[in-house]
Design a protein around this motif. Sequence first.
Motif, PDB file in Angstrom:
ATOM      1  N   UNK A   1       4.102   3.732  26.891  1.00 44.66           N
ATOM      2  CA  UNK A   1       5.069   4.176  25.881  1.00 44.66           C
ATOM      3  C   UNK A   1       5.028   3.262  24.657  1.00 44.66           C
ATOM      4  N   UNK A   2       4.935   1.954  24.895  1.00 48.18           N
ATOM      5  CA  UNK A   2       4.865   1.004  23.781  1.00 48.18           C
ATOM      6  C   UNK A   2       3.600   1.221  22.957  1.00 48.18           C
ATOM      7  N   UNK A   3       2.505   1.512  23.622  1.00 47.20           N
ATOM      8  CA  UNK A   3       1.257   1.792  22.909  1.00 47.20           C
ATOM      9  C   UNK A   3       1.421   3.037  22.042  1.00 47.20           C
ATOM     10  N   UNK A   4       2.062   4.050  22.585  1.00 48.45           N
ATOM     11  CA  UNK A   4       2.305   5.277  21.815  1.00 48.45           C
ATOM     12  C   UNK A   4       3.152   5.013  20.583  1.00 48.45           C
ATOM     13  N   UNK A   5       4.200   4.205  20.739  1.00 46.75           N
ATOM     14  CA  UNK A   5       5.054   3.861  19.602  1.00 46.75           C
ATOM     15  C   UNK A   5       4.263   3.099  18.542  1.00 46.75           C
ATOM     16  N   UNK A   6       3.436   2.152  18.992  1.00 43.04           N
ATOM     17  CA  UNK A   6       2.644   1.369  18.044  1.00 43.04           C
ATOM     18  C   UNK A   6       1.618   2.239  17.316  1.00 43.04           C
ATOM     19  N   UNK A   7       1.045   3.205  18.019  1.00 45.44           N
ATOM     20  CA  UNK A   7       0.113   4.121  17.356  1.00 45.44           C
ATOM     21  C   UNK A   7       0.830   4.929  16.272  1.00 45.44           C
ATOM     22  N   UNK A   8       2.052   5.335  16.557  1.00 44.36           N
ATOM     23  CA  UNK A   8       2.825   6.099  15.570  1.00 44.36           C
ATOM     24  C   UNK A   8       3.117   5.248  14.335  1.00 44.36           C
ATOM     25  N   UNK A   9       3.526   4.006  14.537  1.00 42.08           N
ATOM     26  CA  UNK A   9       3.804   3.102  13.416  1.00 42.08           C
ATOM     27  C   UNK A   9       2.521   2.847  12.630  1.00 42.08           C
ATOM     28  N   UNK A  10       1.412   2.678  13.341  1.00 42.67           N
ATOM     29  CA  UNK A  10       0.138   2.436  12.672  1.00 42.67           C
ATOM     30  C   UNK A  10      -0.257   3.637  11.813  1.00 42.67           C
TER      31      UNK A  10
ATOM     32  N   UNK B   1       0.242  -6.253   1.817  1.00 42.76           N
ATOM     33  CA  UNK B   1       1.194  -6.268   2.929  1.00 42.76           C
ATOM     34  C   UNK B   1       0.811  -5.220   3.977  1.00 42.76           C
ATOM     35  N   UNK B   2       0.527  -4.018   3.519  1.00 46.18           N
ATOM     36  CA  UNK B   2       0.195  -2.938   4.455  1.00 46.18           C
ATOM     37  C   UNK B   2      -1.103  -3.257   5.193  1.00 46.18           C
ATOM     38  N   UNK B   3      -2.081  -3.809   4.488  1.00 46.65           N
ATOM     39  CA  UNK B   3      -3.342  -4.179   5.127  1.00 46.65           C
ATOM     40  C   UNK B   3      -3.107  -5.247   6.197  1.00 46.65           C
ATOM     41  N   UNK B   4      -2.278  -6.231   5.881  1.00 49.03           N
ATOM     42  CA  UNK B   4      -1.958  -7.277   6.858  1.00 49.03           C
ATOM     43  C   UNK B   4      -1.240  -6.678   8.067  1.00 49.03           C
ATOM     44  N   UNK B   5      -0.332  -5.751   7.841  1.00 48.10           N
ATOM     45  CA  UNK B   5       0.376  -5.103   8.948  1.00 48.10           C
ATOM     46  C   UNK B   5      -0.578  -4.288   9.808  1.00 48.10           C
ATOM     47  N   UNK B   6      -1.527  -3.600   9.173  1.00 49.13           N
ATOM     48  CA  UNK B   6      -2.502  -2.825   9.937  1.00 49.13           C
ATOM     49  C   UNK B   6      -3.354  -3.750  10.812  1.00 49.13           C
ATOM     50  N   UNK B   7      -3.751  -4.891  10.269  1.00 54.28           N
ATOM     51  CA  UNK B   7      -4.520  -5.857  11.074  1.00 54.28           C
ATOM     52  C   UNK B   7      -3.683  -6.373  12.240  1.00 54.28           C
ATOM     53  N   UNK B   8      -2.420  -6.680  11.961  1.00 53.06           N
ATOM     54  CA  UNK B   8      -1.528  -7.178  13.010  1.00 53.06           C
ATOM     55  C   UNK B   8      -1.352  -6.112  14.094  1.00 53.06           C
ATOM     56  N   UNK B   9      -1.163  -4.861  13.660  1.00 54.01           N
ATOM     57  CA  UNK B   9      -0.989  -3.765  14.614  1.00 54.01           C
ATOM     58  C   UNK B   9      -2.246  -3.577  15.462  1.00 54.01           C
TER      59      UNK B   9
ATOM     60  N   UNK C   1      -0.968   6.069   6.377  1.00 50.08           N
ATOM     61  CA  UNK C   1      -0.587   7.030   5.341  1.00 50.08           C
ATOM     62  C   UNK C   1      -0.106   6.290   4.102  1.00 50.08           C
ATOM     63  N   UNK C   2       0.746   5.290   4.294  1.00 49.19           N
ATOM     64  CA  UNK C   2       1.245   4.509   3.153  1.00 49.19           C
ATOM     65  C   UNK C   2       0.110   3.806   2.428  1.00 49.19           C
ATOM     66  N   UNK C   3      -0.854   3.315   3.172  1.00 51.05           N
ATOM     67  CA  UNK C   3      -1.999   2.640   2.564  1.00 51.05           C
ATOM     68  C   UNK C   3      -2.773   3.619   1.677  1.00 51.05           C
TER      69      UNK C   3
ATOM     70  N   UNK D   1      -1.644   6.369   0.269  1.00 51.29           N
ATOM     71  CA  UNK D   1      -0.823   6.713  -0.895  1.00 51.29           C
ATOM     72  C   UNK D   1      -0.876   5.607  -1.943  1.00 51.29           C
ATOM     73  N   UNK D   2      -0.779   4.360  -1.501  1.00 52.83           N
ATOM     74  CA  UNK D   2      -0.796   3.243  -2.440  1.00 52.83           C
ATOM     75  C   UNK D   2      -2.162   3.055  -3.083  1.00 52.83           C
ATOM     76  N   UNK D   3      -3.229   3.345  -2.353  1.00 54.15           N
ATOM     77  CA  UNK D   3      -4.555   3.298  -2.968  1.00 54.15           C
ATOM     78  C   UNK D   3      -4.681   4.351  -4.049  1.00 54.15           C
ATOM     79  N   UNK D   4      -4.109   5.529  -3.806  1.00 55.96           N
ATOM     80  CA  UNK D   4      -4.143   6.597  -4.799  1.00 55.96           C
ATOM     81  C   UNK D   4      -3.358   6.177  -6.046  1.00 55.96           C
ATOM     82  N   UNK D   5      -2.197   5.569  -5.857  1.00 51.67           N
ATOM     83  CA  UNK D   5      -1.393   5.091  -6.983  1.00 51.67           C
ATOM     84  C   UNK D   5      -2.163   4.020  -7.749  1.00 51.67           C
ATOM     85  N   UNK D   6      -2.823   3.139  -7.028  1.00 49.50           N
ATOM     86  CA  UNK D   6      -3.600   2.074  -7.667  1.00 49.50           C
ATOM     87  C   UNK D   6      -4.707   2.673  -8.548  1.00 49.50           C
TER      88      UNK D   6
END
Length: 129
Positions: free
Chosen positions: A24-33, A85-93, A38-40, A42-47
Motif C-alpha cells: 500500500x505504501x508503495x502504491x501511495x508513493x507511486x501516486x505521489x511520484x 525542487x521537483x527534480x530533487x523530490x523525484x530523486x528522493x522518491x 506531471x508538475x515537472x 508543466x514547469x518545463x513547458x512554462x520554462x
Amino acid sequence: MASALKELQAQLENQAAALNKIQKDIGKNHQVRRQYTVQHGENEMVQKELELLDDDANVFKLIGPVLVKQDLAEAKANVNKRLEYITAELRRMDGTLKTMEEQQNAKRDEVRFLSLGHLVIFQPVALWR
C-alpha cells in the motif's frame, strides 16, 4: 505440533499483513511520484514559454483570483527553483521506492518461507490419513 502450527500460522499472518502494508505504501508513493512527474512536465513547458519571451515582455502570475505583474527574470528564477525542487523530490522518491521494493521482496520471501514451513508441517499429517 498443534502449538507449532498455530505459531507458524500467526507468523505467516503477521508477515502477510506487513507485506500488504508495504505494498500500500508503495502504491501511495507511486501516486505521489506521478503527481511530481506531471508538475515537472508543466514547469518545463512554462520554462520553455518564458525563454521565448523578449526581455521587455509583460509576465503575470495568477495569485488566487488576481493576476499580478511579475518581472521576467523573477518568473524564470521561480520556475527554475521549482524545477530543481521537483527534480530533487523525484530523486528522493526513486530512492524511497527502491528501498520499499527491496523490503517488499524480503517480506515476500519471508512469507514464501513460512508458507513452505506450513506445507512441511501439513504434509506428514496428510500422508497419515
